[in-house]
Scaffold this active site. Sequence first.
Site, PDB file in Angstrom:
ATOM      1  N   ASN A   1      -3.848  -0.812   3.190  1.00  0.00           N
ATOM      2  CA  ASN A   1      -4.888  -1.684   2.547  1.00  0.00           C
ATOM      3  C   ASN A   1      -4.097  -3.118   2.527  1.00  0.00           C
ATOM      4  O   ASN A   1      -2.588  -3.029   2.923  1.00  0.00           O
ATOM      5  CB  ASN A   1      -5.406  -1.411   1.421  1.00  0.00           C
ATOM      6  CG  ASN A   1      -3.997  -1.143   0.503  1.00  0.00           C
ATOM      7  OD1 ASN A   1      -3.334  -2.177   0.022  1.00  0.00           O
ATOM      8  ND2 ASN A   1      -4.032   0.105  -0.092  1.00  0.00           N
TER       9      ASN A   1
ATOM     10  N   LEU B   1      -3.447   9.108  -9.115  1.00  0.00           N
ATOM     11  CA  LEU B   1      -2.109   8.966  -9.828  1.00  0.00           C
ATOM     12  C   LEU B   1      -1.953   8.690 -11.249  1.00  0.00           C
ATOM     13  O   LEU B   1      -1.441   9.028 -12.097  1.00  0.00           O
ATOM     14  CB  LEU B   1      -1.260   8.401  -8.961  1.00  0.00           C
ATOM     15  CG  LEU B   1      -0.824   8.772  -7.326  1.00  0.00           C
ATOM     16  CD1 LEU B   1       0.148   7.898  -6.533  1.00  0.00           C
ATOM     17  CD2 LEU B   1      -0.762  10.115  -7.594  1.00  0.00           C
TER      18      LEU B   1
ATOM     19  N   PHE C   1      -4.464  -0.869 -12.663  1.00  0.00           N
ATOM     20  CA  PHE C   1      -5.186  -1.943 -11.913  1.00  0.00           C
ATOM     21  C   PHE C   1      -6.209  -1.664 -11.270  1.00  0.00           C
ATOM     22  O   PHE C   1      -6.224  -0.188 -10.738  1.00  0.00           O
ATOM     23  CB  PHE C   1      -4.033  -2.666 -10.956  1.00  0.00           C
ATOM     24  CG  PHE C   1      -3.065  -3.586 -11.608  1.00  0.00           C
ATOM     25  CD1 PHE C   1      -1.991  -3.057 -12.406  1.00  0.00           C
ATOM     26  CD2 PHE C   1      -3.057  -4.944 -11.310  1.00  0.00           C
ATOM     27  CE1 PHE C   1      -1.019  -3.830 -13.016  1.00  0.00           C
ATOM     28  CE2 PHE C   1      -2.166  -5.888 -12.029  1.00  0.00           C
ATOM     29  CZ  PHE C   1      -1.062  -5.401 -12.677  1.00  0.00           C
TER      30      PHE C   1
ATOM     31  N   LYS D   1     -14.762   1.714 -15.070  1.00  0.00           N
ATOM     32  CA  LYS D   1     -13.442   2.231 -14.655  1.00  0.00           C
ATOM     33  C   LYS D   1     -12.511   2.335 -16.042  1.00  0.00           C
ATOM     34  O   LYS D   1     -11.873   3.421 -16.209  1.00  0.00           O
ATOM     35  CB  LYS D   1     -12.483   1.380 -13.563  1.00  0.00           C
ATOM     36  CG  LYS D   1     -11.376   2.092 -13.200  1.00  0.00           C
ATOM     37  CD  LYS D   1     -10.851   1.440 -11.852  1.00  0.00           C
ATOM     38  CE  LYS D   1      -9.686   2.477 -11.679  1.00  0.00           C
ATOM     39  NZ  LYS D   1      -9.162   2.193 -10.306  1.00  0.00           N
TER      40      LYS D   1
END
Length: 413
Positions: free
Chosen positions: A218, A321, A338, A352
Amino acid sequence: MKSEPLAGRRILVAVSGSIAAVKVPALVSALVQRGAQVRCVLTPSAARLVSPVALASLSRNPCLLEDHQWAAGQPRPLHIELAEWAELVLLVPLTASTLARLVHGLADNLVASTLLACRAPLLVAAAMNTDMWEAPAVQRNWQQLATLPLLLPLAPAAQGLLACDRQGVGRMVEPALILLAAESLLLHGPSQDLAGRRLLVTAGPSREAFDPARFLSNPSSGRMGVRLAQAARLRGAQVRLLHGPLEDDPALMEGLECHSFSTAAQLQQLLREQQPWAEAVLMAAAVADQRLRQPLAEKLPKQQLQDLLLRPESWEPVPDLLQELLGRRPPGQLLLGFAAYTGNGLEQARRKFESKGCDLLFANPVDQPGLGFGSDSNQGWLLTKEAEPLALGPCGKLALAHQLLGALASHWA
Ligand SMILES: Cc1cc2nc3c(=O)[nH]c(=O)nc-3n(C[C@H](O)[C@H](O)[C@H](O)COP(=O)(O)O)c2cc1C
């Protein structure tokens, strides 16, 4: 969109007589390009090593030398005028002699008397031959200097080729890091509010290989994570940085304990090793969501690539993770996650945050030009358990890093 902490600020660049003074013109030029008002003042030794004419030209101001303070046309003592003018002083490079003057309060030249009279924050970047730097008297003075208020000390780089042809500690840190530290001082001041805290920061993208010639990744540059790491270090924290392939100035890695990764699996391993050490983990790395179940050892012919990529059974999800970190975190460890979003950020960020359970979540857009991935600026939402979502930015990534660290520090207050 780029916000400039240096714009319009009055910065005095004081130069002492190290060969590293030859890097000062580049620094002055960068300060002026960022909109700072710059004046330069040189010790007699510095004036023999770097051109005062070049500094006058680059700073758009007369370069001040020892004799100027004795000019008959000087209506006020020059050292007082300079000391009162400066909002921030950069003493770059700092020699052993000028260090001794500062620590012992000697005012026997224009630079030293200006510094003694000045109440503005002071950033110093030491430069010396390795033996000079390691001399007990210099080390004693350096330790004592660090106790002065309003001071941000930048020790020499740990490694590098010195002008005396030696490899070792002593080289002045690069202008890019001095610039970042100057911005940090203006944004946050010299406060060491994270002194002694152990922070683990991740930065940059992961790369999931298809074969030796191709990978899935990305556009993350790693700049947000690197600024978080340096801002935390400048606030006194011990920082370990786990980073993927970075698109950033390597000079900004100085002073950080760095461990590199390429794949999510390597980052996963590093996190397992490093997590127990940390009091806070800041997960700014952009980890891929999917990877090939079995990356190929040899380059796949172009014609077969589509077949491989389109077969669902070729793929597997990358382990989450952040979830793993949460599952095994020691008591009291803080986690800042993040999230990247497109479209309505706040809704996605809330979902989230609720599903993850980290202490803080910063969600930022990746579909807006000049923000997020690969740029120097960012904006987004900070979610915490204690308060309503907070809109941050748009602002430079260093400014944002300081705001996020402030939120983290408030948990320890
Ligand atoms: C070519 C050259 C390079 C020097 N480099 C350094 C240096 O990197 N660090 C240092 O402390 N002194 C260095 N010195 C010695 C200083 O210039 C000397 O100690 C001087 O007194 C420093 O005075 P100042 O701090 O007032 O500028 C160098 C001298 C010369 C001639």
